[in-house]
Design a protein around this motif. Structure first.
Motif, mmCIF file in Angstrom:
data_model
loop_
_atom_site.group_PDB
_atom_site.id
_atom_site.type_symbol
_atom_site.label_atom_id
_atom_site.label_comp_id
_atom_site.label_asym_id
_atom_site.label_seq_id
_atom_site.Cartn_x
_atom_site.Cartn_y
_atom_site.Cartn_z
ATOM 1 N N SER A 119 0.849 -1.187 0.000
ATOM 2 C CA SER A 119 0.000 0.000 0.000
ATOM 3 C C SER A 119 0.883 1.235 0.000
ATOM 4 N N ARG A 120 0.364 2.323 -0.585
ATOM 5 C CA ARG A 120 1.085 3.594 -0.585
ATOM 6 C C ARG A 120 0.109 4.735 -0.396
ATOM 7 N N LEU A 121 0.632 5.845 0.119
ATOM 8 C CA LEU A 121 -0.193 7.035 0.317
ATOM 9 C C LEU A 121 0.712 8.240 0.494
ATOM 10 N N GLU A 122 0.101 9.400 0.372
ATOM 11 C CA GLU A 122 0.792 10.649 0.638
ATOM 12 C C GLU A 122 0.027 11.377 1.746
ATOM 13 N N THR A 123 0.765 12.077 2.593
ATOM 14 C CA THR A 123 0.155 12.880 3.651
ATOM 15 C C THR A 123 1.062 14.061 3.940
ATOM 16 N N TRP A 124 0.505 15.108 4.538
ATOM 17 C CA TRP A 124 1.295 16.279 4.910
ATOM 18 C C TRP A 124 1.652 16.230 6.379
ATOM 19 N N ASP A 125 2.667 17.007 6.752
ATOM 20 C CA ASP A 125 3.159 16.983 8.126
ATOM 21 C C ASP A 125 2.089 17.349 9.150
ATOM 22 N N PHE A 126 1.135 18.195 8.804
ATOM 23 C CA PHE A 126 0.087 18.583 9.759
ATOM 24 C C PHE A 126 -1.082 17.607 9.760
ATOM 25 N N GLN A 127 -1.050 16.626 8.876
ATOM 26 C CA GLN A 127 -2.135 15.645 8.825
ATOM 27 C C GLN A 127 -1.805 14.442 9.707
ATOM 28 N N ALA A 128 -1.294 13.363 9.108
ATOM 29 C CA ALA A 128 -1.245 12.134 9.897
ATOM 30 C C ALA A 128 -0.031 11.240 9.656
ATOM 31 N N PRO A 129 1.173 11.763 9.447
ATOM 32 C CA PRO A 129 2.279 10.829 9.218
ATOM 33 C C PRO A 129 2.498 9.866 10.384
ATOM 34 N N ARG A 130 2.376 10.349 11.612
ATOM 35 C CA ARG A 130 2.571 9.463 12.762
ATOM 36 C C ARG A 130 1.454 8.420 12.866
ATOM 37 N N PHE A 131 0.233 8.798 12.537
ATOM 38 C CA PHE A 131 -0.876 7.834 12.526
ATOM 39 C C PHE A 131 -0.543 6.672 11.590
ATOM 40 N N TYR A 132 -0.096 6.985 10.386
ATOM 41 C CA TYR A 132 0.204 5.926 9.422
ATOM 42 C C TYR A 132 1.388 5.076 9.878
ATOM 43 N N GLN A 133 2.393 5.702 10.494
ATOM 44 C CA GLN A 133 3.523 4.923 10.996
ATOM 45 C C GLN A 133 3.069 3.953 12.083
ATOM 46 N N LYS A 134 2.111 4.353 12.911
ATOM 47 C CA LYS A 134 1.566 3.448 13.931
ATOM 48 C C LYS A 134 0.826 2.273 13.288
ATOM 49 N N GLN A 135 0.364 2.454 12.058
ATOM 50 C CA GLN A 135 -0.343 1.393 11.337
ATOM 51 C C GLN A 135 0.623 0.514 10.540
ATOM 52 N N GLY A 136 1.942 0.752 10.691
ATOM 53 C CA GLY A 136 2.941 -0.078 10.024
ATOM 54 C C GLY A 136 3.504 0.505 8.741
ATOM 55 N N TYR A 137 3.151 1.730 8.415
ATOM 56 C CA TYR A 137 3.670 2.377 7.207
ATOM 57 C C TYR A 137 5.047 2.967 7.478
ATOM 58 N N GLU A 138 5.891 2.974 6.447
ATOM 59 C CA GLU A 138 7.234 3.536 6.544
ATOM 60 C C GLU A 138 7.362 4.710 5.581
ATOM 61 N N VAL A 139 8.029 5.765 6.035
ATOM 62 C CA VAL A 139 8.279 6.925 5.183
ATOM 63 C C VAL A 139 9.331 6.538 4.136
ATOM 64 N N VAL A 140 9.002 6.734 2.854
ATOM 65 C CA VAL A 140 9.949 6.438 1.778
ATOM 66 C C VAL A 140 10.351 7.681 0.997
ATOM 67 N N CYS A 141 9.638 8.791 1.232
ATOM 68 C CA CYS A 141 9.959 10.024 0.531
ATOM 69 C C CYS A 141 9.479 11.207 1.365
ATOM 70 N N VAL A 142 10.298 12.244 1.415
ATOM 71 C CA VAL A 142 9.947 13.475 2.108
ATOM 72 C C VAL A 142 10.193 14.620 1.129
ATOM 73 N N ILE A 143 9.169 15.443 0.924
ATOM 74 C CA ILE A 143 9.304 16.599 0.034
ATOM 75 C C ILE A 143 9.033 17.851 0.861
ATOM 76 N N PRO A 144 10.096 18.549 1.258
ATOM 77 C CA PRO A 144 9.886 19.766 2.038
ATOM 78 C C PRO A 144 9.329 20.894 1.177
#
Length: 146
Positions: free
Chosen positions: A105-130
């Motif tokens: 599975s893949r998804l995109e999210t912004w820093d003010f949304q839910a990156p930590r929520f997805y990491q708690k669900q087992g997702y790993e950050v593979v790209c960061v676009i500042p």
């Protein structure tokens, strides 16, 4: 000589998409192998949560393609946040995706949304676009489903 236009044109968009897909399929053995299989086309995947009055409490919109679930939107109404509804919606979508032979599975999210929520669900950050959009960081996350 070429004439360049900038207008919304659904027919041209669909034609461009079709031609790009054909070009990509011709250039990639993996995409060529998918041709004619159930995973060769995008299949919508929607999961809805309705409150006791039938109102929208939350939902997930995405699609499956090429053994991947792509989560486009996941939203939970503020009054229902923190009760596990987002986790339940995501889990249900992942389960449906596995029945469609998806392995990731893949998804995109912004820093003010839910990156930590997805990491708690087992997702790993593979790209960061500042600074996309300015002042905000976008994250792309993935998860193995099998």
């Amino acid at each position: 000589m070429f004439r360049i236009e900038a207008e919304v044109d659904k027919a041209r968009r669909d034609l461009l998409h079709s031609r790009l897909r054909d070009t990509n399929t011709a250039a990639s053995p993996v995409l060529a192998a998918l041709r004619g299989t159930p995973g060769a086309r995008e299949v919508p995947l929607h999961v809805w949560a309705l409150d006791e009055n039938g109102g929208l409490a939350g939902g997930l919109v995405g699609h499956t393609w090429a053994t991947w679930l792509h989560v486009t939107y996941l939203w939970v109404d503020a009054v229902h946040r923190g009760a596990g509804l987002g986790s339940r919606l995501l889990s249900r979508a992942e389960h449906i995706a596995t029945t469609r032979s998806c392995t990731a599975s893949r998804l995109e999210t912004w820093d003010f949304q839910a990156p930590r929520f997805y990491q708690k669900q087992g997702y790993e950050v593979v790209c960061v676009i500042p600074d996309y959009p300015p002042g905000i960081t976008e994250y792309t996350l993935t998860k193995r489903l099998c």
